[in-house]
Design a protein around this motif. Structure first.
Motif, PDB file in Angstrom:
ATOM      1  N   SER A 292      84.718  59.552  60.594  1.00  0.00           N
ATOM      2  CA  SER A 292      85.722  60.103  59.828  1.00  0.00           C
ATOM      3  C   SER A 292      86.984  60.258  60.455  1.00  0.00           C
ATOM      4  CB  SER A 292      85.185  61.558  59.194  1.00  0.00           C
ATOM      5  OG  SER A 292      84.531  62.212  60.260  1.00  0.00           O
ATOM      6  N   TYR A 293      86.934  60.813  61.763  1.00  0.00           N
ATOM      7  CA  TYR A 293      88.262  60.999  62.295  1.00  0.00           C
ATOM      8  C   TYR A 293      88.960  59.662  62.686  1.00  0.00           C
ATOM      9  CZ  TYR A 293      91.633  62.318  65.764  1.00  0.00           C
ATOM     10  OH  TYR A 293      92.785  62.579  66.537  1.00  0.00           O
ATOM     11  N   GLN A 296      90.598  58.687  59.434  1.00  0.00           N
ATOM     12  CA  GLN A 296      91.798  59.648  59.026  1.00  0.00           C
ATOM     13  C   GLN A 296      92.959  59.320  60.139  1.00  0.00           C
ATOM     14  OE1 GLN A 296      91.971  61.527  56.329  1.00  0.00           O
ATOM     15  NE2 GLN A 296      94.130  61.637  56.976  1.00  0.00           N
ATOM     16  N   ARG A 299      94.720  56.159  59.037  1.00  0.00           N
ATOM     17  CA  ARG A 299      95.394  56.375  57.969  1.00  0.00           C
ATOM     18  C   ARG A 299      96.617  57.191  58.248  1.00  0.00           C
ATOM     19  NH1 ARG A 299      90.331  56.711  53.562  1.00  0.00           N
ATOM     20  NH2 ARG A 299      89.899  54.307  53.514  1.00  0.00           N
ATOM     21  N   ASP A 300      96.502  58.096  58.995  1.00  0.00           N
ATOM     22  CA  ASP A 300      97.604  58.962  59.105  1.00  0.00           C
ATOM     23  C   ASP A 300      98.907  58.246  59.685  1.00  0.00           C
ATOM     24  OD1 ASP A 300      96.670  61.263  58.252  1.00  0.00           O
ATOM     25  OD2 ASP A 300      96.094  62.042  60.260  1.00  0.00           O
TER      26      ASP A 300
END
Length: 545
Positions: A292-293, A296, A299-300
């Motif tokens: 999940s990290y 993210q 995508r960031d």
């Protein structure tokens, strides 16, 4: 017990990203209130020795995590750096420059103050720099210099001692970077290395007081992790096959607990998505990466690209992802693949640094400033490019302990050459002050490295002292201190362990055979321990740990 501690700090690694991602949310905004006393502005009484002479300008260029093996002026480089090489070709190359603490924030604090980590207060990346203390730019201001910094700061408190400053929050980010300024936070379109250079050139051409000499710190985020290349360099090296270090699969068996327990291997700790640009959706279902990290974080960064940039980015990385999906790899083959991806992106971001350094050097030439401007190029430390199977820094082993240091000053340095004498980043402030004819404060712990520039003196002491404090933390490198001489290196790992390592660099330049217990080195060990304790007393007589 170590497994439990490691798990806790893996979570810290993922949540705070003090070394991995942009790190902006984990770093205090320097324009916000700080939990330290308000900075004061003391007056320094360090008059110039050569008062009345023309004062040279200083351009201090610092990259982040730039390995010597990625600068072609040092030979056998993994990437050509023709513009950085211009500094060496017209000046001096320090072949034995070392840091005192191989970590971003501590290294920067040491350079600014000329004092070791325990004196300047920044032992690790979590520490806040006390901006009220004496620094090189403050002393220069008191001696008639205009001072400026653009780019990476990474010291958590507001920059002091600068007439102009625009700095990245925390680690900063590669695309659409934020900058902290005296007027507040601003966001710039573009690629961070280009933007930092644009700001630097704007200062030189438009903003500076041309009746004053300048001290300008031009400091890049690159080539710090996660290695997102500029559009200009995006596809420049994705087809290149890099030679693997012969220690890529080294098992650390010739070393001790510290090397074996560090969490910085390409095989296990380099993230496929964050670092190697594999789409999160393409990660194997059983892949143990912090899914999940990673998604993210990826995508960031990706969301910051414009539509046109995304098209160009996808054109390069989609084939890489397709290849990853259709060609299953063994564990060894995956490590080799990750190494190639790492090197392709790492060297691509260095090409951007080199291209932009060229822009600034060209301006100095075209404006007539080059002749009497001291140009320094360095990094906050070295970096592992697959040696021992690692990336990152922190250890006292050579790839991260050594740092690039090049200096050009056409007015004074007329015979380009290489310097073998040892210098450290604690010497940079005294070196610059001495070059400018300003008396060096007695409480600076560094020495005047200008002495070795014109002619290396016979009485120069080739010893380099090191102390790393940042444990437990990301990458889990244990606390250690040590000494390096021309032939030997002695390291003491302490705190939750008590282990010693001794290396004969003449016979074992790759430092894979710890000879601390070998009887034939007993006399060498006695002598170098005496040297270590003498140096430790010199630098750390006020330290408690």
């Amino acid at each position: 017990m170590r497994k439990d501690v490691s798990a806790v700090f893996l979570t810290v690694q993922l949540m705070l990203v003090t070394s991995c991602g942009s790190g902006e949310d984990s770093i205090r905004d320097p324009v916000a209130p700080q939990p330290v006393p308000p900075p004061s502005t003391p007056t320094y009484d360090y008059p110039r020795v050569n008062d009345g002479e023309d004062m040279p300008n200083v351009l201090f260029i610092m990259a982040d995590d730039h390995a010597i093996s990625a600068i072609s002026a040092y030979g056998n480089s993994v990437v050509p750096t023709p513009n950085i090489d211009r500094i060496a070709a017209e000046g001096v190359t320090f072949s034995n420059a070392f840091v005192t603490n191989s970590l971003c924030s501590p290294s920067r604090a040491v350079m600014l103050t000329g004092k070791m980590s325990h004196i300047n207060g920044v032992r690790g990346n979590a520490d806040v720099f006390d901006g009220s203390q004496q620094t090189l730019p403050k002393i220069l201001q008191q001696n008639g210099y205009e001072t400026a910094i653009f780019g990476k700061w990474h010291l958590k408190s507001e920059p002091t001692g600068f007439d102009y400053w625009e700095v990245l929050p925390g680690q900063g980010r590669y695309y659409k970077p934020n900058f902290l300024t005296p007027e507040g936070r601003v966001t710039e379109d573009g690629y961070v290395t280009d933007v930092i250079t644009d700001k630097t050139l704007a200062y030189l051409s438009e903003k500076r007081d041309k009746d004053k000499p300048f001290f300008l710190m031009y400091q890049h985020k690159a080539p710090h992790r996660q290695w997102w290349p500029a559009m200009e360099e995006l596809s420049s090296l994705t087809d290149k096959v890099f030679e693997e270090p012969d220690t890529l699969f080294y098992d650390q068996s010739g070393r001790g607990t510290a090397a074996m327990s560090a969490e910085m291997t390409i095989a296990q700790h380099m993230a496929l998505s964050m670092d190697n640009k594999v789409w999160p959706r393409n990660l194997p279902a059983d892949y143990s990466e912090f899914l999940s990290y990673a998604e993210q974080e990826f995508r960031d960064n990706y969301v910051l690209l414009t539509d046109e940039q995304k098209d160009r980015w996808n054109a390069v990385y989609q084939p890489i992802n397709d290849d990853f999906m259709v060609n299953p790899r063994t564990e060894r083959e995956l490590t080799q693949w990750k190494f190639q991806r790492y090197m392709q992106d790492y060297t691509a971001v260095i090409k951007s640094v080199d291209r932009n350094v060229g822009r600034v050097l060209d301006y100095l030439d075209e404006s007539g400033l080059a002749q009497n401007t001291i140009v320094v190029y360095t990094s906050d430390q070295g970096f592992y490019l697959g040696e021992f199977g690692w990336f990152d820094k922190r250890f006292m082993y050579e790839p991260s302990f050594r740092t690039p240091l090049l200096m050009r000053w056409p007015e004074k340095i007329t015979n380009p050459h290489s310097i073998k004498s040892f210098v450290q980043n604690v010497d940079f402030a005294p070196m610059i002050l001495s070059a400018l004819g300003i008396n060096v404060p007695e409480d600076m712990q560094g020495v005047n490295a200008m002495r070795v520039v014109e002619q290396e003196p016979d009485d120069w002491v080739n010893e380099a002292y090191y102390h790393y404090y940042d444990y437990p933390a990301i990458h889990m490198v244990k606390k250690h201190y040590g000494i390096r001489t021309e032939r030997y290196k002695l390291i003491h790992f302490y705190d939750d362990i008590d282990e010693w390592e001794l290396y004969d660099l003449e016979r074992d330049p790759k430092e894979i055979n710890n000879v601390f217990e070998e009887p034939r080195y007993s006399e060498v060990l006695k002598n170098i321990k005496d040297t270590l304790y003498r140096k430790k007393e010199q630098f750390e007589k006020y330290e408690v740990y």
